[in-house]
Scaffold this active site. Structure first.
Site, PDB file in Angstrom:
ATOM      1  CG  ASN A  77      -4.361  -4.467   2.453  1.00 17.35           C
ATOM      2  OD1 ASN A  77      -3.631  -4.459   1.542  1.00 17.35           O
ATOM      3  ND2 ASN A  77      -3.875  -4.024   3.684  1.00 17.35           N
ATOM      4  NE  ARG A  98      -2.463  -1.142   3.591  1.00 20.23           N
ATOM      5  CZ  ARG A  98      -3.134  -1.062   5.154  1.00 20.23           C
ATOM      6  NH1 ARG A  98      -3.953  -0.261   4.470  1.00 20.23           N
ATOM      7  NH2 ARG A  98      -1.924  -0.719   6.166  1.00 20.23           N
TER       8      ARG A  98
END
EC number: 6.2.-.-
Length: 767
Positions: A41, A23
């Site tokens: 996620n 990320r």
């Protein structure tokens, strides 16, 4: 797709993309390209919402694959149109989703962290627990999922303000690095024993002890090592005496420059050493390498690894010489990973302990690999490799979840989950009570950690294996079906599956060479040519069986197997009258063993390639009367054979018998005895045996393939860990125009058995 001027997309990235800094990587990439949107996620994938010019979105999607973090493994990227997001780019906290099998393994220290611990101006100068999102402990500290600091053994270490700031900054390489720590808030080191001061430089003190020839226990990532100076004859000899390990080679840790002075290392082997998994790699040992002679007695290869934690880097640099780093355990027991167990279990073996206070969640032995037949091949799957999932072949989609229990030796478990198989780390030999107990703990650990709910339990045919009995108990308790998979079928199926062989591709010819495995006819197998698909297996050929007088004792005492082979090939009278054999069998209960065989008492018949290697090694005086570790005789035989590689093969006879092709080694023994009488070089004799075995099994496999209309051969089994045999066999098979499937990421030995059991069972329970 949006128009060429711009638009917005939802991009899904599947694979190992959690706990690897994916990320923040997406955040930095989006900022660099000027995109708006967010990333989050979701179970086993990352979902990105992004908007910008079409060309930039294309470049963004390409960079997601090309520039992914070192620990990530991108398996698929899906793009679809979406609504335009708000301006700016954000990281959104993880949402709920299906638990993924993609937990990241422990990873060797990255270059940035190595530079940091070497920098006197850095906050983490000489800090032994430095890590970031690209490196450090993962699987060894995870206690639950999702992977977050409270679900790791770092939960007890509260972050200081400086670490908290790094942890919360998406632009920092430590953004959401769960093991983040520094000297102010993280784990600490200390030395116990050998007069260690309460507050001192523990690395410096430990290094001084090692330089003085002392033996240390070193707490690492997945357990304790026993360390000593690898250049010190007395230290290495003392370690062997204390650990009751007379000949088994010892692993050595060295920096890369030192490694090149010890071994001949190719470019591919350099890459394998430097891989984030940092395995022990078997490498050709240079003549005259500055190591104690007791490191790898009689061997031409050295098990070598690079330092893979800051602690190892610091200790190695401070000591200034290569170090033995062998498993911290007593002979035959599993590696110790808890502090109190180490203090008790290693007392009398080590002089002092280099300890730290970060708990280890689970035992992880070092992974072991070697280059053979043109590729690195895993021999033991452990720290750095487990639990990276293995993809199942494409037409296994929809397979039921399977729990596969593995075998008795070199055990590992396997869980299938959707399109992936999770093969556990090396658990060990279950005939050792302590290892058997650890196996049951690992079973509970894996099934709980990965929330695995199997529909079928796969076990070996052998009813007395601890793994089989436990699998049956699990199935009974949960009301599940038990699927029994023949040992050698599992070996071959594992090689098929790792190489992407689809169910729709049909059968292959399999060559399975190992020690012992129960056959479908109730006899002991270990050297077979099979015709099999995933669901079924049929034996087409075997090595002629011989009786194993004393049962399991024959696996530990090679002279017993030699006697059986010579009696069968030459006759007892010729054996008794041969002066070369008189001293070899002197003082041994030969008459008793022959009586046992004659009466069929504790003398099971076996077609074992592993025992054939033992017998040849015994004849050439390369094996002791009683082996001190599994594979000792075969390793010694390979070590002398490689010096004479390319020697013409010894002969075997082929004959049909009861629907099988019988591979009769009698001509081999006759040729060996002739060469023994003639005083031929042992290396040449060992090499001729290797090429002879490769030649006959390749020939029989090729004939079988022709008869069955097949063009592919899969080879597996622990004997194929022998690089010389594997290369000679694969070369001959390819000369016959056959495609050869060989395991690489899955061990060819019984460490890969559960993977094969799992795919066989999955195939049997699919439509």
């Amino acid at each position: 797709m949006p128009n060429g001027k711009g638009g917005a997309e939802q991009i899904e990235v599947c694979g190992i993309v959690q706990g690897v800094g994916f990320r923040p990587f997406v955040y930095r990439l989006a900022a660099r390209l000027g995109l708006d949107g967010d990333v989050r996620n979701a179970g086993d994938r990352v979902i990105i919402h992004a908007s910008g010019p079409r060309a930039v979105l294309d470049a963004f999607a390409a960079a997601l694959l090309a520039e992914a973090p070192v620990l990530a493994r991108v398996e698929a990227i899906t793009r679809r149109p979406a609504a335009v997001p708000e301006p700016g780019f954000r990281i959104i906290e993880s949402g709920a989703g299906t638990v993924s099998v993609g937990v990241v393994p422990d990873v060797a220290t990255c270059p940035a962290c190595r530079a940091e611990i070497a920098d006197p101006a850095a906050r983490r100068h000489r800090y032994a627990f430095t890590n970031c999102t690209d490196c450090g402990p993962r699987f060894s500290i995870v206690t639950g999922l999702p992977y977050d600091r409270p679900a790791t053994t770092m939960a007890g270490f509260a972050m200081c303000p400086a670490c908290r700031a790094e942890y919360e900054d998406p632009a920092d390489r430590r953004f959401h690095a769960q093991p983040i720590a520094c000297p102010d808030c993280g784990p600490r080191l200390w030395v116990e024993g050998a007069g260690a001061p309460a507050e001192a430089n523990p690395i410096g003190h430990a290094a001084a002890l090692l330089r003085a020839g002392r033996i240390l226990a070193v707490k690492g990532l997945g357990g304790f090592h026993i360390a000593c100076d690898a250049t010190c004859e007395t230290a290495v000899a003392e370690l062997r005496a204390r650990k009751h390990r007379p000949t088994k080679p010892l692993a050595v840790m060295a920096d890369l420059a030192t490694a090149h002075g010890l071994c001949t290392i190719s470019a591919d082997e350099d890459a394998a050493l430097l891989h984030p998994s940092a395995p022990i790699l078997l490498l050709p040992l240079k003549q005259g390498a500055p190591l104690a002679s007791g490191i790898a007695p009689g061997q031409h290869h050295l098990g070598l690894m690079l330092p893979y934690t800051p602690l190892h880097h610091l200790l190695l640099a401070e000591t200034g010489r290569p170090l033995v780093m062998t498993s911290g355990n007593r002979s035959g027991e599993p590696q110790i990973f808890r502090d109190d167990a180490a203090r008790d279990g290693l007392a009398g073996i080590v002089d002092a302990f280099l300890m730290h206070d970060r708990p280890i969640a689970r035992r992880l032995d070092d992974s072991v690999a070697r280059t053979a037949a043109g590729a690195p091949r895993v021999m033991r799957r452990g720290r750095g490799l487990a639990p990276v999932p293995l993809p199942l072949p494409q037409d296994f989609a929809g397979a039921p979840p399977v729990l596969a229990m593995g075998g008795e030796l070199k055990n590992a478990l396997c869980l299938t989950h959707g399109s992936k198989a999770l093969l556990s780390h090396h658990l060990g030999d279950l005939d050792e009570p302590a290892t058997g107990d650890a196996y049951e703990i690992a079973l509970a650990d894996y099934t709980a950690l990965f929330t695995h709910r199997p529909q079928v339990v796969a076990v070996d045919l052998h009813p007395d294996y601890r793994a089989t009995r436990l699998g049956e108990a699990v199935a009974l308790a949960r009301g599940l079906v038990v699927e029994r998979v023949q040992h050698h079928h599992a070996h071959v199926a594992g090689a098929m599956a790792e190489n992407g062989w689809r169910r729709a591709n049909g059968p292959v010819v399999g060559i399975a060479l190992d020690g012992l495995g129960l056959g479908e006819d109730g006899t002991v197998w270990g050297a077979e040519v099979l015709v099999c698909d995933y669901r079924t297996s049929r034996r087409a050929a075997r090595l002629s069986p011989i009786p194993l007088a004393g049962g399991d004792a024959a696996s530990r005492e090679p002279w017993r197997v030699l006697l059986a082979h010579l009696d069968r090939a030459l006759g007892p009278a010729a054996v008794a009258g041969d002066p070369h054999l008189a001293s070899l069998f002197a003082g041994k209960p030969v008459a008793t063993l022959r009586a046992m065989v004659g009466r069929g008492l504790n003398a099971p018949s076996a077609s074992s390639a592993g025992r054939l290697f033992d017998a040849v090694a015994a004849l050439l005086r390369l094996a002791p009367d009683r082996l001190s570790h599994e594979g000792e005789a075969a390793m010694a035989l390979e070590a002398v054979a490689v010096t004479e590689a390319g020697t013409p093969p010894y002969p075997f006879a082929l004959r049909p018998e009861a629907g099988l092709t019988e591979i009769d080694p009698a001509p081999l023994w006759q040729a060996l005895m002739q060469d023994l009488h003639a005083g031929r070089n042992r290396g040449a004799m060992a090499a001729a045996f290797h090429t002879g075995l490769a030649d006959v099994f390749a020939t029989v496999a090729a004939h079988t393939a022709t008869a069955e209309g097949l063009a592919t051969v899969a080879v597996s089994g622990g004997v194929f860990q022998n690089a010389l045999l594997l290369e000679e066999t694969a070369r001959r098979l390819r000369r016959h125009g056959l495609t050869v499937l060989v395991p690489a990421q899955v061990p060819a030995n019984d460490g890969g058995l559960a993977f094969g059991q799992a795919v066989v069972t999955a195939a049997r329970h699919m439509g």
